[in-house]
Design an enzyme around this catalytic site. Structure first.
Site, short mmCIF file in Angstrom:
data_model
loop_
_atom_site.label_atom_id
_atom_site.label_comp_id
_atom_site.label_asym_id
_atom_site.label_seq_id
_atom_site.Cartn_x
_atom_site.Cartn_y
_atom_site.Cartn_z
CE LYS A 1 -17.53 -6.81 41.62
NZ LYS A 1 -17.75 -5.85 40.54
NE ARG B 1 -17.11 -5.68 46.14
CZ ARG B 1 -16.22 -5.15 45.30
NH1 ARG B 1 -16.05 -3.86 45.23
NH2 ARG B 1 -15.50 -5.94 44.50
CE1 TYR C 1 -20.85 -8.40 39.29
CE2 TYR C 1 -18.54 -8.89 38.84
CZ TYR C 1 -19.62 -8.03 38.78
OH TYR C 1 -19.45 -6.79 38.22
CD GLU D 1 -20.28 2.57 40.21
OE1 GLU D 1 -19.26 2.15 40.76
OE2 GLU D 1 -21.40 2.07 40.37
NE ARG E 1 -37.90 -16.99 33.75
CZ ARG E 1 -38.95 -16.19 33.90
NH1 ARG E 1 -40.15 -16.70 34.07
NH2 ARG E 1 -38.80 -14.88 33.87
CG HIS F 1 -40.79 -13.91 38.95
ND1 HIS F 1 -41.22 -14.64 37.85
CD2 HIS F 1 -40.31 -12.75 38.46
CE1 HIS F 1 -40.99 -13.94 36.75
NE2 HIS F 1 -40.44 -12.79 37.09
CG LEU G 1 -19.03 -2.18 43.63
CD1 LEU G 1 -20.23 -3.09 43.89
CD2 LEU G 1 -18.05 -2.88 42.71
N1 PDD Z 1 -15.84 -4.32 38.42
N2 PDD Z 1 -17.83 0.05 40.00
C1 PDD Z 1 -18.31 -0.91 39.19
C2 PDD Z 1 -19.61 -0.69 38.52
C3 PDD Z 1 -17.58 -2.10 39.00
O1 PDD Z 1 -18.10 -3.07 38.22
C4 PDD Z 1 -16.32 -2.25 39.63
C5 PDD Z 1 -15.50 -3.50 39.48
C6 PDD Z 1 -15.85 -1.22 40.44
C7 PDD Z 1 -14.52 -1.28 41.16
O2 PDD Z 1 -14.54 -2.22 42.19
P1 PDD Z 1 -13.22 -2.97 42.66
O3 PDD Z 1 -12.20 -1.93 42.95
O4 PDD Z 1 -13.63 -3.69 43.87
O5 PDD Z 1 -12.80 -3.87 41.54
C8 PDD Z 1 -16.64 -0.09 40.61
C9 PDD Z 1 -15.23 -5.61 38.21
C10 PDD Z 1 -13.75 -5.54 38.03
C11 PDD Z 1 -15.96 -6.32 37.09
O6 PDD Z 1 -17.18 -6.25 37.08
O7 PDD Z 1 -15.32 -6.98 36.27
#
Ligand code: PDD
Length: 294
Positions: A158, A63, A44, A190, A111, A113, A214
């Site tokens: 992501k 990304r 996503y 993070e 479903r 895997h 991320l």
């Molecule tokens: N999340 N690290 C994690 C684990 C994140 O989920 C996000 C962003 C970031 C920052 O990434 P960016 O600057 O590209 O938004 C770092 C989004 C906002 C979410 O999951 O809603």
């Protein structure tokens, strides 16, 4: 089309797109056997919209492709087509302040895997966003706690698998904090939904863009700005102790932008952030300039 049991107008605001067309945001249009639903098998992006324009869209697209490739997920359309769909969806929503959520799953299939021989499935929403909530956070800051980073190894993807993130966020809320800071092998990685940085003696530190974090779009913007502004940057992991003794501590993400961390488990941190020439305030100002130039 049957409606889910969703009360209130909130569900109806904005627009939604699934199975190749715009749909009622409150309608049940995705079959129960969607790989995203059953396996979290997909990726996503979350994109911020200001004045009806998506911010840093190219970075998000880049990304998105990296995440898809990393999990061997074929794109259902070209990035140009997706970019256009995002722009069209935002226009259709007529929203000025909004967030776009784009999700690509491995498709709709029984479903099992193993990867199914079906096309990937793209869905998308454009939802209103009340910036006042985030303004408060940007001004007054977050109170956080540390938590062990129990996530898998590939946090740069992501992926839809956010269970450790939601568990950490909820544990923080339950303990009376706003968010959790992940710590792995003695180093801060993070937060539950943002990157994190500290400033010490004029140097900006953030975890390097490895598999463990991320590669945030907001983080990337910050690095580019800091380079231009001549502010020293070290993409180096720092410890919880470094964070506790930093001059500034702040989180970076698309929705809350640059937000100060003011307290960690009851201890005041980052006391310098309030000063008008702090790195945080300079980044916030640079971001505003970017937004105004959209
Ligand atoms: N999340 N690290 C994690 C684990 C994140 O989920 C996000 C962003 C970031 C920052 O990434 P960016 O600057 O590209 O938004 C770092 C989004 C906002 C979410 O999951 O809603």
């Amino acid at each position: 089309m049957s409606k889910l049991q969703m009360e209130g107008s909130e569900w109806r605001e904005g627009v939604a797109y699934a199975r190749g067309q715009f749909v009622d945001p409150g309608a049940a249009v995705i079959p129960i056997e969607d790989r995203a639903h059953q396996f979290g098998d997909g990726i996503y992006e979350v994109i911020r919209v200001f004045e009806g324009r998506p911010l840093l869209l190219d970075d998000h697209m880049e990304r998105y492709e990296i995440s898809a490739r990393a999990i061997k997920l074929p794109l259902d359309r070209s990035l140009d087509e997706l970019r256009q769909l995002v722009v069209d969806a935002v226009a259709r929503s007529q929203l000025k302040d909004a967030q776009v959520y784009v999700q690509l799953s491995r498709g709709l299939a029984r479903r099992e895997h193993a990867f199914p021989a079906v096309p990937s499935h793209l869905s998308l929403t454009v939802r209103p966003l009340n910036d006042a909530d985030f303004y408060r956070v940007r001004e007054h800051g977050n109170r956080v706690m540390f938590t062990e980073d129990v996530r898998w190894r590939y946090c740069y993807i992501k992926s839809l698998n956010l269970l450790p993130n939601v568990m950490a966020k909820q544990a923080a809320l339950d303990a009376g904090y706003d968010d959790a800071v992940f710590v792995r092998d003695g180093y801060v990685t993070e937060c539950s939904s943002s990157n994190i940085a500290i400033v010490k003696d004029g140097v900006f530190y953030t975890h390097p863009a490895t598999e463990r974090v991320l590669h945030g779009v907001t983080r990337r913007f910050a690095l580019a700005y800091l380079k231009d502004a001549g502010i020293p940057v070290k993409e180096e992991a720092f410890t919880p102790d470094d964070l506790l003794h930093a001059d500034e501590v702040f989180t970076l993400n698309t929705i809350a932008e640059f937000s100060p961390v003011v307290e960690v488990e009851g201890r005041k941190v980052g006391v310098r952030i309030a000063q008008s020439d702090s790195v945080l305030r300079r980044l916030q100002a640079a971001y505003q300039t970017l937004v105004k130039g959209l």
